[in-house]
Design a protein around this motif. Sequence first.
Motif, PDB file in Angstrom:
ATOM      1  N   GLN A 171     110.596  26.281 105.096  1.00 30.11           N
ATOM      2  CA  GLN A 171     109.682  26.296 104.859  1.00 30.11           C
ATOM      3  C   GLN A 171     108.759  25.503 103.762  1.00 30.11           C
ATOM      4  OE1 GLN A 171     109.607  30.853 103.694  1.00 30.11           O
ATOM      5  NE2 GLN A 171     109.735  31.819 105.870  1.00 30.11           N
ATOM      6  N   GLN A 172     109.178  25.304 102.383  1.00 31.87           N
ATOM      7  CA  GLN A 172     109.197  24.597 102.010  1.00 31.87           C
ATOM      8  C   GLN A 172     108.892  23.012 102.315  1.00 31.87           C
ATOM      9  OE1 GLN A 172     111.761  24.883  98.606  1.00 31.87           O
ATOM     10  NE2 GLN A 172     111.604  26.809  97.670  1.00 31.87           N
ATOM     11  N   ARG A 173     110.055  22.324 103.430  1.00 31.11           N
ATOM     12  CA  ARG A 173     109.772  21.773 103.626  1.00 31.11           C
ATOM     13  C   ARG A 173     108.132  21.469 104.825  1.00 31.11           C
ATOM     14  NH1 ARG A 173     110.945  19.153 108.861  1.00 31.11           N
ATOM     15  NH2 ARG A 173     111.089  16.545 108.827  1.00 31.11           N
ATOM     16  N   GLU A 174     107.708  22.505 105.804  1.00 35.44           N
ATOM     17  CA  GLU A 174     106.992  22.538 105.987  1.00 35.44           C
ATOM     18  C   GLU A 174     105.130  22.296 105.288  1.00 35.44           C
ATOM     19  OE1 GLU A 174     106.656  22.357 108.864  1.00 35.44           O
ATOM     20  OE2 GLU A 174     109.110  21.923 109.804  1.00 35.44           O
ATOM     21  N   THR A 175     105.895  23.133 103.691  1.00 28.37           N
ATOM     22  CA  THR A 175     104.975  23.219 102.731  1.00 28.37           C
ATOM     23  C   THR A 175     104.322  21.837 102.615  1.00 28.37           C
ATOM     24  OG1 THR A 175     105.130  25.511 102.387  1.00 28.37           O
ATOM     25  CG2 THR A 175     103.979  23.969 100.673  1.00 28.37           C
TER      26      THR A 175
END
Length: 222
Positions: free
Chosen positions: A161-165
């Motif tokens: 999720q952090q990567r997508e953000t």
Amino acid sequence: MSQVYEGYERQYCELSANLSRKCNSAAALPDGEKKKQEVSELQAGLDEADVLIRKMDLEARSLQPSLKATLLAKLREYKSDLNKLKREVKKLTMPNSNHPAHEELLESGMAGGHEASTNQRERLAMSTERLDQSTDRLRESRRAALETEELGVSILEDLHQQRETLLHSHKKLSDVDSAIDKAKKVLTSMSRRMSRNKWIVGSIIAALVLAIVIVLYFKIFH
């Protein structure tokens, strides 16, 4: 505790319990081929138990000092039980030279055999208890491994999720950079046009001033 050590210990406890049962069964057999075959299988099992003991010893010595001391103490108990079992198996290899005495012993209730059988049952009970303990430790280790796996999956999901953000933010920054570049180009173009217009206006003003001067000259001198 090391999972490798627990695996060796579980194998040893199962093998020790099996050998105790076989030894008890072989002790009740008369001398003959069947008894020899049972003894041969027992000796092969003892050799396998020796190998497992050595593996556990090597694995225990590679662990932390506090844990190593506990495991080595337990290994000494295993070695003592294994030596007792070896002596029982060795007795089975000795022929019954005094057959009448043996018959008399059978008729009197086989007190010595009953005592040996009791010792074997005690060893079997101890081996079973240790096997249960090893199974519980293995089950606890598996539970801890599953919890660790679940935690790892949760962390991976958070990281995803952090990567997508971060990728979304990077895309927005790229769009902003593109917009800034376009604005710079527009401002540069406007600045060039303004400079060009200044020259044009200046030239027109100069031409008008020159025309006015010429007109005034002709009016004054003619």
